[in-house]
Design an enzyme around this catalytic site. Structure first.
Site, PDB file in Angstrom:
ATOM      1  CG  ASP A 193     -10.577  15.118  17.760  1.00 18.69           C
ATOM      2  OD1 ASP A 193     -10.971  15.504  18.876  1.00 18.69           O
ATOM      3  OD2 ASP A 193      -9.664  15.677  17.130  1.00 18.69           O
TER       4      ASP A 193
ATOM      5  CG  PHE B 122      10.733  24.287  14.297  1.00 16.70           C
ATOM      6  CD1 PHE B 122      10.944  22.975  13.854  1.00 16.70           C
ATOM      7  CD2 PHE B 122      11.732  24.879  15.030  1.00 16.70           C
ATOM      8  CE1 PHE B 122      12.130  22.290  14.140  1.00 16.70           C
ATOM      9  CE2 PHE B 122      12.931  24.214  15.310  1.00 16.70           C
ATOM     10  CZ  PHE B 122      13.128  22.922  14.862  1.00 16.70           C
TER      11      PHE B 122
ATOM     12  CE1 TYR C 124       3.318  18.821  22.924  1.00 21.75           C
ATOM     13  CE2 TYR C 124       4.926  20.584  22.639  1.00 21.75           C
ATOM     14  CZ  TYR C 124       3.994  19.709  22.103  1.00 21.75           C
ATOM     15  OH  TYR C 124       3.734  19.738  20.762  1.00 21.75           O
TER      16      TYR C 124
HETATM   17  N1  LIG Z   1       0.411  23.839  17.134  1.00 24.71           N
HETATM   18  C1  LIG Z   1       1.728  23.743  17.021  1.00 24.71           C
HETATM   19  O1  LIG Z   1       2.432  24.746  16.809  1.00 24.71           O
HETATM   20  C2  LIG Z   1       2.412  22.409  17.113  1.00 24.71           C
HETATM   21  C3  LIG Z   1       3.810  22.361  16.933  1.00 24.71           C
HETATM   22  C4  LIG Z   1       4.458  21.137  17.047  1.00 24.71           C
HETATM   23  C5  LIG Z   1       3.732  19.972  17.272  1.00 24.71           C
HETATM   24  N2  LIG Z   1       2.378  20.053  17.432  1.00 24.71           N
HETATM   25  C6  LIG Z   1       1.645  18.792  17.635  1.00 24.71           C
HETATM   26  O2  LIG Z   1       0.680  18.681  16.590  1.00 24.71           O
HETATM   27  C7  LIG Z   1      -0.475  17.999  17.061  1.00 24.71           C
HETATM   28  C8  LIG Z   1      -1.699  18.834  16.745  1.00 24.71           C
HETATM   29  O3  LIG Z   1      -1.562  20.112  17.342  1.00 24.71           O
HETATM   30  P1  LIG Z   1      -2.752  21.175  17.245  1.00 24.71           P
HETATM   31  O4  LIG Z   1      -2.138  22.507  17.443  1.00 24.71           O
HETATM   32  O5  LIG Z   1      -3.561  20.910  16.043  1.00 24.71           O
HETATM   33  O6  LIG Z   1      -3.571  20.804  18.551  1.00 24.71           O
HETATM   34  P2  LIG Z   1      -5.157  20.739  18.783  1.00 24.71           P
HETATM   35  O7  LIG Z   1      -5.350  20.733  20.254  1.00 24.71           O
HETATM   36  O8  LIG Z   1      -5.842  21.771  17.974  1.00 24.71           O
HETATM   37  O9  LIG Z   1      -5.539  19.308  18.186  1.00 24.71           O
HETATM   38  C9  LIG Z   1      -5.429  18.114  18.910  1.00 24.71           C
HETATM   39  C10 LIG Z   1      -6.690  17.297  18.654  1.00 24.71           C
HETATM   40  O10 LIG Z   1      -6.575  16.047  19.339  1.00 24.71           O
HETATM   41  C11 LIG Z   1      -7.777  15.780  20.058  1.00 24.71           C
HETATM   42  N3  LIG Z   1      -7.369  14.945  21.194  1.00 24.71           N
HETATM   43  C12 LIG Z   1      -6.531  15.280  22.212  1.00 24.71           C
HETATM   44  N4  LIG Z   1      -6.372  14.237  23.044  1.00 24.71           N
HETATM   45  C13 LIG Z   1      -7.111  13.212  22.542  1.00 24.71           C
HETATM   46  C14 LIG Z   1      -7.349  11.879  22.947  1.00 24.71           C
HETATM   47  N5  LIG Z   1      -6.810  11.370  24.069  1.00 24.71           N
HETATM   48  N6  LIG Z   1      -8.156  11.098  22.197  1.00 24.71           N
HETATM   49  C15 LIG Z   1      -8.735  11.590  21.063  1.00 24.71           C
HETATM   50  N7  LIG Z   1      -8.561  12.855  20.635  1.00 24.71           N
HETATM   51  C16 LIG Z   1      -7.744  13.657  21.365  1.00 24.71           C
HETATM   52  C17 LIG Z   1      -8.338  17.146  20.428  1.00 24.71           C
HETATM   53  O11 LIG Z   1      -9.733  17.149  20.631  1.00 24.71           O
HETATM   54  C18 LIG Z   1      -7.949  17.977  19.200  1.00 24.71           C
HETATM   55  O12 LIG Z   1      -8.960  17.931  18.208  1.00 24.71           O
HETATM   56  C19 LIG Z   1      -0.241  17.742  18.543  1.00 24.71           C
HETATM   57  O13 LIG Z   1       0.223  16.436  18.686  1.00 24.71           O
HETATM   58  C20 LIG Z   1       0.852  18.736  18.902  1.00 24.71           C
HETATM   59  O14 LIG Z   1       1.616  18.271  19.977  1.00 24.71           O
HETATM   60  C21 LIG Z   1       1.707  21.238  17.363  1.00 24.71           C
HETATM   61  O1  LIG Z   2       0.463  35.626  24.844  1.00 19.89           O
HETATM   62  C1  LIG Z   2       1.565  35.195  24.494  1.00 19.89           C
HETATM   63  C2  LIG Z   2       1.724  33.912  23.917  1.00 19.89           C
HETATM   64  C3  LIG Z   2       2.997  33.477  23.569  1.00 19.89           C
HETATM   65  N1  LIG Z   2       4.067  34.278  23.764  1.00 19.89           N
HETATM   66  C4  LIG Z   2       5.408  33.805  23.364  1.00 19.89           C
HETATM   67  O2  LIG Z   2       5.375  33.542  21.975  1.00 19.89           O
HETATM   68  C5  LIG Z   2       6.228  32.437  21.647  1.00 19.89           C
HETATM   69  C6  LIG Z   2       5.398  31.391  20.924  1.00 19.89           C
HETATM   70  O3  LIG Z   2       4.476  30.847  21.872  1.00 19.89           O
HETATM   71  P1  LIG Z   2       3.280  29.863  21.473  1.00 19.89           P
HETATM   72  O4  LIG Z   2       2.555  30.423  20.304  1.00 19.89           O
HETATM   73  O5  LIG Z   2       2.513  29.572  22.713  1.00 19.89           O
HETATM   74  O6  LIG Z   2       4.037  28.575  20.934  1.00 19.89           O
HETATM   75  P2  LIG Z   2       5.149  27.679  21.645  1.00 19.89           P
HETATM   76  O7  LIG Z   2       5.081  27.736  23.113  1.00 19.89           O
HETATM   77  O8  LIG Z   2       6.476  28.032  21.014  1.00 19.89           O
HETATM   78  O9  LIG Z   2       4.705  26.211  21.248  1.00 19.89           O
HETATM   79  C7  LIG Z   2       4.172  25.879  19.969  1.00 19.89           C
HETATM   80  O10 LIG Z   2       5.238  25.467  19.146  1.00 19.89           O
HETATM   81  C8  LIG Z   2       5.924  24.311  19.618  1.00 19.89           C
HETATM   82  C9  LIG Z   2       7.047  23.995  18.627  1.00 19.89           C
HETATM   83  O11 LIG Z   2       8.017  25.014  18.668  1.00 19.89           O
HETATM   84  C10 LIG Z   2       4.902  23.166  19.685  1.00 19.89           C
HETATM   85  O12 LIG Z   2       5.497  21.987  20.078  1.00 19.89           O
HETATM   86  C11 LIG Z   2       3.759  23.514  20.634  1.00 19.89           C
HETATM   87  O13 LIG Z   2       2.800  22.448  20.625  1.00 19.89           O
HETATM   88  C12 LIG Z   2       3.118  24.779  20.160  1.00 19.89           C
HETATM   89  O14 LIG Z   2       2.123  25.180  21.107  1.00 19.89           O
HETATM   90  C13 LIG Z   2       6.798  31.950  22.978  1.00 19.89           C
HETATM   91  O15 LIG Z   2       8.053  32.527  23.159  1.00 19.89           O
HETATM   92  C14 LIG Z   2       5.839  32.521  24.040  1.00 19.89           C
HETATM   93  O16 LIG Z   2       6.431  32.772  25.281  1.00 19.89           O
HETATM   94  C15 LIG Z   2       3.933  35.542  24.312  1.00 19.89           C
HETATM   95  O17 LIG Z   2       4.909  36.254  24.501  1.00 19.89           O
HETATM   96  N2  LIG Z   2       2.680  35.964  24.657  1.00 19.89           N
END
Ligand SMILES: NC(=O)c1ccc[n+]([C@@H]2O[C@H](COP(=O)([O-])OP(=O)(O)OC[C@H]3O[C@@H](n4cnc5c(N)ncnc54)[C@H](O)[C@@H]3O)[C@@H](O)[C@H]2O)c1
Ligand SMILES: O=c1ccn([C@@H]2O[C@H](COP(=O)(O)OP(=O)(O)O[C@H]3O[C@H](CO)[C@@H](O)[C@H](O)[C@H]3O)[C@@H](O)[C@H]2O)c(=O)[nH]1
Length: 327
Positions: free
Chosen positions: A31, A168, A140
């Protein structure tokens, strides 16, 4: 097994690492700490550096006998990707390209990839099936789809086995409260609402109330981060036993609007939380709800924490006891 976890210091990565450690698996994390926290991890080999650092990747693959990779490292914010698309292509597509190239070079043939519901764009059918059209509404989602295709062709050409998990909306925290979600700045809905409950923000902005949904706000399928962790472990086991190349949705199959999420946070925290409607955020589809039947049937995945109230409760347990996050 020895499992390399890229992005393992991040939110979903660190919860998956903890889950794997509970299953007595050997975990290595790579990371760059651009978003993650070293403090979210313990008792493992940690390499600090970037996916594009090929010398570091050589070192990681030479020093360890890796059975599988779980690849989380990425930039993952829908809104940010609308403003900085090239940063997303660079970090996600180029970063993954280097990791996959080294995996092939060192014969590490199993990779589980963090894909997303954002690959679908504005869905035609609800709930969304893996076979539905993928037409992202933001850069994205485009980068994640490009990576899915990179993995598919790498399977055909080099025999690299892969499972793409289209999650999701990840939410919640470790049910035992050891780790949680800490992003700076925070952009995700549930932690933002909880920050408002803690008085760290004046209130919450609702991004648009003119969507074609019952209350006009966007609907998402919130899935507990520990249930995601379990799915990753099942996916690694499936790759090791059967190989192949496949895609799975991970969600609860239930949608909640932004307003419903805020109400659930009010109920769990017992705090007044101010909310005001503001303009739409670019790139947001109106509604994303998963069909995860395929993951249930083929991976044997059974989410344990499927109520929104439980998800918010676990997030609140961590936020209310770690007001400064990992600092
Ligand atoms: N959070 C969500 O709801 C959600 C939903 C769908 C998919 N995802 C995917 O899941 C994964 C993790 O999401 P998260 O919410 O834990 O994000 P996060 O930002 O908390 O974690 C990502 C990690 O990757 C590291 N990182 C980023 N770019 C890097 C690089 N070039 N080299 C090495 N390390 C790097 C960051 O430091 C971080 O620790 C992502 O690929 C994201 O696209 C997240
Ligand atoms: O201050 C805020 C933040 C978010 N939202 C809304 O809440 C929903 C959820 O938003 P957010 O929590 O930012 O998540 P997403 O944009 O839906 O994206 C998340 O979920 C996706 C899968 O659905 C992943 O791919 C992304 O990485 C992850 O960030 C969306 O409609 C936003 O517009 C608000 O209205 N106010």
């Amino acid at each position: 097994m020895t499992i390399l976890v890229s992005g393992g210091a991040g939110y979903i990565g660190s919860h998956t690492v903890l889950y794997l450690q509970q299953q007595n698996e050997d975990v290595i994390v790579l990371d760059n700490l651009s978003k993650g926290h070293r403090g979210a991890l313990c008792n493992l080999k940690f390499y600090e550096g970037d996916l594009t650092n090929t010398a570091l990747l050589d070192k990681v693959f030479q020093e360890n006998k890796i059975n599988a990779i779980i690849h989380f490292a990425a930039s993952s914010l829908v809104g940010e990707s609308m403003e900085k698309p090239l940063d997303y292509y660079e970090n996600n597509v180029l970063g993954t390209f280097h990791l996959v190239k080294k995996a092939v070079e060192y014969n590490v043939n199993n990779i589980v990839f963090s894909s997303t519901a954002a690959t679908y764009g504005e869905p035609k059918n609800i709930p969304i099936l893996e076979t539905d059209p993928t037409i992202p509404t933001n850069p994205y989602g485009e980068t994640k789809l490009a990576i899915e295709k990179m993995l598919k062709w790498s399977h055909e050409a080099y025999g690299l086995n892969s499972i793409c998990l289209r999650y999701f909306n990840a939410a919640g925290a470790d049910p035992e409260g050891r780790i949680g979600e800490d992003h700076t700045p925070e952009t995700h809905l549930i932690p933002i609402v909880l920050e408002a409950a803690l008085g760290q923000r004046d209130g919450v902005k609702i991004f648009g109330d003119d969507y074609p949904t019952l209350d006009g706000t966007c609907i998402r399928d919130y899935i507990h981060v520990f249930d995601l962790a379990q799915a990753h472990y099942l996916a690694v086991q499936k790759l090791i036993s059967d190989g192949g190349c496949d895609v799975f949705n991970l969600g609860n199959g239930q949608g909640f609007s932004v307003k419903e999420v805020i109400d659930t946070c009010r109920k769990v925290t017992q705090k007044e939380i101010k909310a005001e409607v503001s303009p739409r955020r670019g790139g947001d589809p109106a509604q994303l709800i998963a069909s995860a039947e395929k993951a249930h049937n083929k991976l044997g995945w059974k989410p344990q924490y499927d109520s929104l109230e439980t998800i918010v409760q676990h997030a609140w347990n961590w936020h209310s006891t770690h007001e400064e996050g990992y600092e």
